[in-house]
Structure formats: structure tokens, C-alpha cells
Design an enzyme around this catalytic site. Structure first.
Site, mmCIF file in Angstrom:
data_model
loop_
_atom_site.group_PDB
_atom_site.id
_atom_site.type_symbol
_atom_site.label_atom_id
_atom_site.label_comp_id
_atom_site.label_asym_id
_atom_site.label_seq_id
_atom_site.Cartn_x
_atom_site.Cartn_y
_atom_site.Cartn_z
ATOM 1 N N SER A 95 11.866 0.853 1.946
ATOM 2 C CA SER A 95 12.232 -0.565 1.890
ATOM 3 C C SER A 95 13.405 -0.780 0.944
ATOM 4 O O SER A 95 13.539 -0.082 -0.070
ATOM 5 C CB SER A 95 11.027 -1.347 1.369
ATOM 6 O OG SER A 95 11.393 -2.668 1.062
ATOM 7 N N LYS A 128 6.695 2.823 -2.601
ATOM 8 C CA LYS A 128 7.727 3.311 -1.672
ATOM 9 C C LYS A 128 8.628 4.341 -2.360
ATOM 10 O O LYS A 128 8.952 5.383 -1.804
ATOM 11 C CB LYS A 128 8.572 2.135 -1.149
ATOM 12 C CG LYS A 128 7.817 1.214 -0.217
ATOM 13 C CD LYS A 128 7.492 1.908 1.087
ATOM 14 C CE LYS A 128 6.511 1.158 1.944
ATOM 15 N NZ LYS A 128 6.031 1.920 3.093
ATOM 16 N N TYR A 170 4.254 -2.557 -4.995
ATOM 17 C CA TYR A 170 4.623 -2.188 -3.623
ATOM 18 C C TYR A 170 5.896 -1.329 -3.619
ATOM 19 O O TYR A 170 5.927 -0.236 -3.041
ATOM 20 C CB TYR A 170 4.846 -3.452 -2.767
ATOM 21 C CG TYR A 170 5.533 -3.152 -1.459
ATOM 22 C CD1 TYR A 170 4.851 -2.501 -0.430
ATOM 23 C CD2 TYR A 170 6.876 -3.493 -1.248
ATOM 24 C CE1 TYR A 170 5.489 -2.200 0.774
ATOM 25 C CE2 TYR A 170 7.509 -3.205 -0.049
ATOM 26 C CZ TYR A 170 6.809 -2.558 0.959
ATOM 27 O OH TYR A 170 7.446 -2.255 2.140
HETATM 28 P P1 NAD Z 1 2.241 -3.859 9.629
HETATM 29 O O1 NAD Z 1 1.199 -4.242 8.639
HETATM 30 O O2 NAD Z 1 2.456 -4.753 10.804
HETATM 31 O O3 NAD Z 1 1.954 -2.378 10.182
HETATM 32 C C1 NAD Z 1 1.355 -1.392 9.391
HETATM 33 C C2 NAD Z 1 0.239 -0.755 10.216
HETATM 34 O O4 NAD Z 1 -0.377 0.255 9.424
HETATM 35 C C3 NAD Z 1 -0.846 -1.760 10.614
HETATM 36 O O5 NAD Z 1 -1.089 -1.655 12.007
HETATM 37 C C4 NAD Z 1 -2.063 -1.312 9.794
HETATM 38 O O6 NAD Z 1 -3.280 -1.536 10.500
HETATM 39 C C5 NAD Z 1 -1.776 0.151 9.572
HETATM 40 N N1 NAD Z 1 -2.358 0.712 8.340
HETATM 41 C C6 NAD Z 1 -2.332 0.208 7.089
HETATM 42 N N2 NAD Z 1 -2.964 1.034 6.227
HETATM 43 C C7 NAD Z 1 -3.376 2.101 6.952
HETATM 44 C C8 NAD Z 1 -4.085 3.284 6.646
HETATM 45 N N3 NAD Z 1 -4.498 3.531 5.387
HETATM 46 N N4 NAD Z 1 -4.345 4.168 7.635
HETATM 47 C C9 NAD Z 1 -3.947 3.929 8.912
HETATM 48 N N5 NAD Z 1 -3.276 2.809 9.264
HETATM 49 C C10 NAD Z 1 -2.997 1.905 8.298
HETATM 50 O O7 NAD Z 1 3.600 -3.651 8.817
HETATM 51 P P2 NAD Z 1 5.082 -3.441 9.360
HETATM 52 O O8 NAD Z 1 5.859 -4.682 9.064
HETATM 53 O O9 NAD Z 1 5.058 -2.920 10.735
HETATM 54 O O10 NAD Z 1 5.587 -2.333 8.349
HETATM 55 C C11 NAD Z 1 5.551 -0.969 8.664
HETATM 56 C C12 NAD Z 1 6.073 -0.172 7.491
HETATM 57 O O11 NAD Z 1 7.396 -0.614 7.177
HETATM 58 C C13 NAD Z 1 5.245 -0.335 6.216
HETATM 59 O O12 NAD Z 1 5.157 0.905 5.577
HETATM 60 C C14 NAD Z 1 6.067 -1.304 5.389
HETATM 61 O O13 NAD Z 1 5.874 -1.134 4.012
HETATM 62 C C15 NAD Z 1 7.483 -0.933 5.795
HETATM 63 N N6 NAD Z 1 8.444 -2.042 5.621
HETATM 64 C C16 NAD Z 1 8.200 -3.246 6.245
HETATM 65 C C17 NAD Z 1 9.079 -4.302 6.047
HETATM 66 C C18 NAD Z 1 8.827 -5.652 6.690
HETATM 67 O O14 NAD Z 1 9.410 -6.640 6.251
HETATM 68 N N7 NAD Z 1 8.013 -5.754 7.722
HETATM 69 C C19 NAD Z 1 10.207 -4.136 5.228
HETATM 70 C C20 NAD Z 1 10.425 -2.895 4.623
HETATM 71 C C21 NAD Z 1 9.530 -1.841 4.828
#
Ligand code: NAD
Ligand code: UDP
Length: 337
Positions: A124, A152, A148
Site C-alpha cells: 500500500s 505492510k 496497518y
Molecule cells: P478485501 O477485504 O475486500 O479483500 C481481502 C480478502 O481477504 C477478503 O475476501 C477476506 O475475506 C480475505 N481475508 C482476510 N483475512 C484472511 C485470512 N487470514 N485468511 C484468508 N483470507 C483472509 O480487501 P481489498 O480491498 O480487496 O484488499 C486486498 C489487499 O490489498 C489487502 O491486503 C489490502 O491491505 C491491500 N490494499 C487495499 C487497498 C484498498 O484501498 N482497497 C489499498 C492498498 C492496499
């Protein structure tokens, strides 16, 4: 390629699953459904025509991961799974370290044991902290300010150590800026549980009438109109960035961090106006105090992604808003994330 997508049922993972499936890869979605739902499986099949393989599992379950990687002969892993809410990470830091750091170590142990040594990691722009200059390139110092972001950065560093220890590892850490938008079908998108923390889902819920008004956090920043400026990137562009990263890993070992952003910043008020134009709805708002920890402006230098991955974001702000609206106003927004 045979790919394992941890967190593949979530917002970004599901869009990546569409792009990767349509590019001819075989994907297995490994997810504990803590922030997603089973209905995703049929929605993905409706979009791609291919039923995705789904494994209900937690990334902290190393045995289950080992079995899944072996059984499906996964050649690379895209590691999306994790918790992602900055504010929540201040309240329950242990959950964040357990899911994001311990979960990643568990996954890497399973990968090492079965001989899968290629990973794309969801990092991120949060790792940069308050920008010292703009646009933010990968040489910008890191400066995490919350648990958080620390999870990362710690995982990035673990991955770096791993790549130093064994030249067979192939690792790309993608630092996402602000993913928004949805697949053009309106079937999948971002639908957070409870009150949204992020701007775009909040605006969408005000436009549908689910929430009464948006609070604009501060209008006295040194920006064009005083409101915060961010690099919003269409989730389908982001998904395509993962397909490029997987292609890159086929040819290159080692460790890389790469920004995925557009290079263009938009203010909160610009986002409101663009969403009103795309939806035909009004988005009532009021100016509220600044949100603690927010920076005035943050946008990427996306040059490294263009050079190394041959990837550039293509979609416009109007497309980001139109697809978000299609998802929230249609069937997609009433179901799961
Ligand atoms: P999201 O919550 O929609 O998807 C994450 C998925 O991981 C979910 O389906 C959840 O059920 C699953 N999950 C969580 N913990 C778990 C575990 N211990 N074991 C198995 N599954 C698990 O989030 P997203 O927006 O799709 O983000 C995906 C990744 O991208 C994350 O790592 C997040 O930190 C990173 N990210 C997201 C953003 C954003 O703004 N959406 C920005 C930067 C980075
Ligand atoms: N924002 C806002 N009201 C909200 C949510 C967000 O004014 O209800 C602003 C926030 O202050 C920031 C921008 O919108 O300037 C993007 O915030 P978001 O939480 O979506 O992303 P991040 O701050 O993590 O980049």
C-alpha cells in the site's frame, strides 16, 4: 499459469481473478470469507464463463495452504488476503499483525515447502506515510504511522530478506494508491460492511440514499480547493497491473517494489462532482474537521510500473464513478462485497 489468489474473494482479488482468468490463467481463490461471501463464486462465473475454484481457508492455516498449493500445482501466489482498515488497526493491532504478518509468514512457509517461489504481494501507498515530495516514487522514504501500514512494510521486508537468502525467489510488492470503481458488469465491486471508511463507497452510499450526507474532512489543506487530493485508480486497471506483474515474474527473479497509481490526483470535491455527473444523483455534503493522520495530497509517480511492467492505468475518473454507481445502484451492491 496456475495461480493461487489468497483473499481472492475480496474487492481487488475478485477483479484480478476476472482479468487473470480471461488472460488464460487458472486461478484458485483461497479465502476465509471474513470480508467477502460465497456468492462471489457464481458472480465470477457469470462474468468469465469459467467457474472459479474456491477454497475456504485461512492464511494462518499452513497445512491447508500446503495441501492447496500441492493439489493445484500453483506456480505463483498473489497475496491479497489481509485486514485493511487503518483506523481499526489502531484499535485491534494484534489482529492486524496476526492476519497480515503471521498470515504471510505461514503462507511463505507453505510455499517454501512445496517449492512455489513466486509471489505478488498487495502492499500500500500507506507505507510512505506523509509525503515529503510529490509525485511519490519508490525511492521516497517509508514512514509508517499506523499498525496497518507497519504490517505492510514488515511483510515487504520479510519478502526482501527471503529474496536475499535464496535467489530462486521471484517477488513483486505492489504499492496500491486508492483503488475505486468496479467491473463494468456491475456484478462485483466494493461493498464494505458497516459504515464505509473510504471516500468512494461513502459517496456511493450517499448517492443511493443509504447515508444522508458526506462529511468532507477538511477544506483548509494547501490544495486547489482546500480538500484532500488522492490518486484514485480504477480497480480494473489495478487488476491488469497484477497480470503484468505475473508476466514479469515468469522472466525475473529477485525483489521489487512498484507503485500502482495513475499519477493524477483528484480532490474530494472533484470526486463528488464527478460522481454526481456519472450517477445523476446529488451527493449532499458538509465540511467537517480534518481527519487525524490524513495528508493533504498523495499521488504516485507511476513511471517504474510503466518501465518494468509495461503497465499504465488507462481508465478515466468518469469510468471509475460510472462503474461504482452501476454496482451500487444495481444487484451487485445488495449482495456481498
Ligand atoms: P478485501 O477485504 O475486500 O479483500 C481481502 C480478502 O481477504 C477478503 O475476501 C477476506 O475475506 C480475505 N481475508 C482476510 N483475512 C484472511 C485470512 N487470514 N485468511 C484468508 N483470507 C483472509 O480487501 P481489498 O480491498 O480487496 O484488499 C486486498 C489487499 O490489498 C489487502 O491486503 C489490502 O491491505 C491491500 N490494499 C487495499 C487497498 C484498498 O484501498 N482497497 C489499498 C492498498 C492496499
Ligand atoms: N474523505 C472524506 N470523507 C470521508 C472519507 C474520506 O472527506 O467520509 C477524504 C479523506 O480525508 C481523504 C480522501 O477523502 O482526503 C481519501 O480518503 P480515503 O479514506 O478514501 O483514502 P486514504 O485517506 O486512505 O488515502
Amino acid at each position: 499459469m496456475d495461480l493461487l489468489l489468497t483473499g481472492g474473494m475480496g474487492y481487488i482479488g475478485s477483479h484480478a481473478a476476472v482479468v487473470l482468468t480471461q488472460a488464460g490463467h487458472r486461478v484458485v481463490l483461497y479465502d476465509n470469507l471474513s470480508n467477502s461471501a460465497q456468492v462471489m463464486v457464481e458472480r465470477l462465473e457469470r462474468i468469465t464463463g469459467v467457474p472459479p475454484l474456491f477454497v475456504d481457508g485461512d492464511v494462518r492455516d499452513t497445512d491447508r495452504l500446503r495441501h492447496t498449493l500441492r493439489h493445484h500445482a500453483s506456480e505463483a501466489v498473489i497475496h491479497f488476503a489481509g485486514l485493511k482498515v487503518v483506523g481499526e488497526s489502531l484499535d485491534i493491532p494484534l489482529d492486524y499483525y496476526a492476519n497480515n504478518v503471521q498470515g504471510s509468514i505461514s503462507l511463505l512457509q507453505a510455499m517454501r515447502e512445496v517449492g512455489t517461489r513466486a509471489m505478488v504481494f498487495s502492499s500500500s501507498a500507506n507505507v510512505y506515510g506523509e509525503p515529503r515530495y510529490l509525485p511519490v516514487d519508490e525511492a521516497h522514504p517509508t514512514g509508517v504511522t499506523n499498525p496497518y501500514g507497519r504490517t505492510k512494510l514488515q511483510v515487504e521486508e520479510i519478502l526482501h530478506d527471503l529474496a536475499r537468502s535464496d535467489p530462486a525467489w521471484r517477488i513483486v510488492c505492489l504499492r496500491y494508491f486508492n483503488p475505486v470503481g468496479a467491473h463494468e458488469s456491475g456484478l462485483i465491486g466494493e461493498n464494505p460492511q458497516g459504515i464505509p471508511n473510504n471516500l468512494m463507497p461513502y459517496i456511493a452510499q450517499v448517492a443511493t440514499g443509504k447515508l444522508a450526507e458526506l462529511r468532507v474532512f477538511g477544506n483548509d489543506y494547501p490544495t486547489l480547493d482546500g480538500t484532500g487530493v488522492r490518486d484514485f485508480i480504477h480497480v480494473m486497471d489495478l487488476a491488469e497491473g497484477h497480470a503484468s506483474a505475473v508476466g514479469y515474474l515468469r522472466e525475473h527473479a529477485g525483489w521489487q517494489v512498484i507503485n500502482l497509481g495513475t499519477g493524477q490526483g483528484y480532490s474530494v470535491l472533484e470526486m463528488i462532482r464527478a460522481f454526481e455527473a456519472a450517477s445523476g444523483r446529488r451527493v449532499p455534503y458538509r465540511i467537517a474537521p480534518r481527519r487525524p493522520g490524513d495528508s493533504a495530497s498523495c499521488y504516485a509517480n507511476p513511471e517504474k510500473a510503466r518501465r518494468v511492467l509495461n503497465w499504465t492505468a488507462r481508465r478515466t475518473l468518469a469510468q471509475m464513478c460510472a462503474t461504482t454507481w452501476a454496482f451500487h445502484s444495481g444487484a451487485g451492491g445488495k449482495g456481498a462485497a
